[in-house]
Design a protein around this motif. Structure first.
Motif, PDB file in Angstrom:
ATOM      1  N   ALA A   1      49.057  26.517  51.103  1.00 28.85           N
ATOM      2  CA  ALA A   1      48.266  25.366  50.665  1.00 28.85           C
ATOM      3  C   ALA A   1      48.521  25.091  49.181  1.00 28.85           C
ATOM      4  CB  ALA A   1      46.783  25.633  50.903  1.00 28.85           C
ATOM      5  N   SER A   2      48.543  23.818  48.809  1.00 30.45           N
ATOM      6  CA  SER A   2      48.877  23.440  47.431  1.00 30.45           C
ATOM      7  C   SER A   2      47.864  23.957  46.418  1.00 30.45           C
ATOM      8  CB  SER A   2      48.975  21.916  47.315  1.00 30.45           C
ATOM      9  OG  SER A   2      47.746  21.305  47.705  1.00 30.45           O
ATOM     10  N   ASP A   3      46.585  24.092  46.823  1.00 30.62           N
ATOM     11  CA  ASP A   3      45.563  24.526  45.875  1.00 30.62           C
ATOM     12  C   ASP A   3      45.581  26.033  45.634  1.00 30.62           C
ATOM     13  OD1 ASP A   3      44.621  25.365  48.305  1.00 30.62           O
ATOM     14  OD2 ASP A   3      42.625  24.468  48.107  1.00 30.62           O
ATOM     15  N   ILE A   4      46.514  26.741  46.276  1.00 28.01           N
ATOM     16  CA  ILE A   4      46.570  28.194  46.114  1.00 28.01           C
ATOM     17  C   ILE A   4      46.916  28.571  44.682  1.00 28.01           C
ATOM     18  CG2 ILE A   4      49.014  28.650  46.619  1.00 28.01           C
ATOM     19  CD1 ILE A   4      46.002  30.487  48.143  1.00 28.01           C
ATOM     20  N   ARG A   5      47.559  27.652  43.961  1.00 31.99           N
ATOM     21  CA  ARG A   5      47.944  27.928  42.573  1.00 31.99           C
ATOM     22  C   ARG A   5      46.747  27.933  41.622  1.00 31.99           C
ATOM     23  NH1 ARG A   5      53.491  27.446  41.901  1.00 31.99           N
ATOM     24  NH2 ARG A   5      54.590  26.591  43.688  1.00 31.99           N
ATOM     25  N   GLN A   6      45.588  27.531  42.103  1.00 33.08           N
ATOM     26  CA  GLN A   6      44.387  27.527  41.263  1.00 33.08           C
ATOM     27  C   GLN A   6      43.653  28.864  41.281  1.00 33.08           C
ATOM     28  OE1 GLN A   6      44.128  24.753  39.474  1.00 33.08           O
ATOM     29  NE2 GLN A   6      45.907  24.029  40.654  1.00 33.08           N
ATOM     30  N   ALA A   7      44.105  29.786  42.102  1.00 31.54           N
ATOM     31  CA  ALA A   7      43.419  31.083  42.233  1.00 31.54           C
ATOM     32  C   ALA A   7      43.531  31.891  40.954  1.00 31.54           C
ATOM     33  CB  ALA A   7      44.016  31.874  43.397  1.00 31.54           C
ATOM     34  N   ASN A   8      42.496  32.666  40.656  1.00 34.53           N
ATOM     35  CA  ASN A   8      42.557  33.577  39.515  1.00 34.53           C
ATOM     36  C   ASN A   8      41.653  34.771  39.760  1.00 34.53           C
ATOM     37  OD1 ASN A   8      39.842  33.190  37.933  1.00 34.53           O
ATOM     38  ND2 ASN A   8      40.526  31.109  38.418  1.00 34.53           N
ATOM     39  N   LEU A   9      41.996  35.871  39.123  1.00 35.77           N
ATOM     40  CA  LEU A   9      41.279  37.122  39.353  1.00 35.77           C
ATOM     41  C   LEU A   9      39.831  37.070  38.889  1.00 35.77           C
ATOM     42  CD1 LEU A   9      43.956  39.844  38.495  1.00 35.77           C
ATOM     43  CD2 LEU A   9      42.923  39.378  40.719  1.00 35.77           C
ATOM     44  N   ARG A  10      39.560  36.305  37.847  1.00 36.81           N
ATOM     45  CA  ARG A  10      38.181  36.245  37.337  1.00 36.81           C
ATOM     46  C   ARG A  10      37.238  35.669  38.395  1.00 36.81           C
ATOM     47  NH1 ARG A  10      35.936  36.763  32.544  1.00 36.81           N
ATOM     48  NH2 ARG A  10      37.975  36.857  31.530  1.00 36.81           N
ATOM     49  N   ASP A  11      37.669  34.589  39.059  1.00 35.32           N
ATOM     50  CA  ASP A  11      36.831  34.014  40.109  1.00 35.32           C
ATOM     51  C   ASP A  11      36.694  34.975  41.285  1.00 35.32           C
ATOM     52  OD1 ASP A  11      36.444  31.738  38.655  1.00 35.32           O
ATOM     53  OD2 ASP A  11      37.930  30.533  39.727  1.00 35.32           O
ATOM     54  N   TYR A  12      37.782  35.677  41.593  1.00 36.76           N
ATOM     55  CA  TYR A  12      37.728  36.631  42.702  1.00 36.76           C
ATOM     56  C   TYR A  12      36.743  37.757  42.386  1.00 36.76           C
ATOM     57  CZ  TYR A  12      39.173  39.868  46.354  1.00 36.76           C
ATOM     58  OH  TYR A  12      39.174  40.720  47.437  1.00 36.76           O
TER      59      TYR A  12
END
Length: 304
Positions: free
Chosen positions: A114-125
């Motif tokens: 998915a294109s929005d996968i690049r928005q992931a970050n460890l802080r949010d996780y």
């Protein structure tokens, strides 16, 4: 020492330019940044340099005051080099930011994600559910160890867990962290990739596709075990990729709804229903060498 501003004015007066241009160059001469440049280079600038440097100063001021129409994305700067006054151009903050984003995108490669996968970050996780603590710490531990010595083999992670608990998101978050460390990462949706590899037989691109994947510094295979695999995909595609990465000691990540033990049983049954336990064991031997299993728990967040 004679004031350099006066010398510039005298130089301008000696030239037979039109009145309008002389006015513009005089204005350029009295520009605040030009005056600062002159004062900082009193000992470097000579009369011949003055005679030939007026055009550069005029260009500098015009470029500085009209950046929307001239040298967009770059900041002009006066300098003394090779016995001459010159104008150089350096990327501004916005351009540097865009260039950095392009570089990051080039290092974070994906296949059918998915294109929005690049928005992931460890802080949010990290700020997610309590069940994510172990996997978060494992991710941070990997990035620290890998970043401290990329030449030393550090096993990747095998993220197992139920649907929707954030396994794919965590892979992408790790990838984002690694690309910022100047590491190239490829995140692949494995079930779709397997279908593409079957189609690649028709255009004889199987080996080229395998070669593209097997040697990337960090490889992430998402959703492995979601579909039944043919013996060919398991042994001649996945097996070849994993064998190469094991030999070269290249960290590899996996995500699956199955534990490692269940994945081995899953791989042992091919699409025809035949049991091939030994071949499945060979694949799992490579997976266990390349990664360490971490269970991701928590509620299904996919529809929240």
């Amino acid at each position: 020492m004679k004031d350099l501003s006066q010398e510039f004015s005298q130089t301008l007066a000696k030239r037979h330019w039109g009145k309008k241009y002389q006015e513009l160059t005089q204005q350029a001469l009295h520009d605040k940044d030009v005056q600062t440049f002159i004062q900082q280079n009193q000992t470097k600038i000579t009369q011949p340099m003055l005679d030939n440097g007026v055009d550069a100063i005029y260009e500098f001021v015009q470029a500085k005051n009209n950046r929307k129409n001239f040298a967009i994305g770059y900041v002009p700067q006066l300098m003394v080099a090779n016995q001459a006054i010159q104008v150089t151009y350096h990327p501004d903050k916005q351009l540097l930011s865009r260039q950095q984003q392009v570089q990051l995108a080039q290092k974070f490669m994906t296949i059918d994600m998915a294109s929005d996968i690049r928005q992931a970050n460890l802080r949010d996780y990290e700020q997610g559910d309590q069940g994510r603590q172990e996997s978060y710490l494992a991710a941070v531990d990997f990035t620290i160890k890998y970043g401290s010595n990329p030449q030393e083999f550090v096993p990747g992670l095998y993220l197992s867990g139920e649907l929707g608990v954030g396994k794919t998101y965590l892979l992408a978050a790790i990838a984002q962290t690694l690309v910022k460390m100047n590491t190239t990462v490829l995140l692949v949706h494995f079930p779709t990739f397997a279908v593409q590899m079957k189609a690649a037989i028709q255009d004889n691109s199987v080996l080229a596709r395998i070669d593209k994947i097997k040697a990337v510094p960090i490889l992430m295979l998402d959703d492995i075990g979601a579909d039944s695999l043919s013996s060919w995909i398991r042994d001649e595609v996945l097996g070849v990729i994993l064998q190469y990465r094991m030999q070269e000691k290249l960290p590899t990540f996996f995500s699956s709804n199955l534990s490692m033990d269940k994945l081995e049983k899953h791989l042992a049954i091919n699409q025809r229903g035949d049991e091939e336990a030994l071949k499945a064991a060979r694949i799992m031997e490579r997976i266990r060498f390349l990664s360490r299993e971490v269970v991701v728990s928590g509620p299904n967040r996919r529809f929240k």
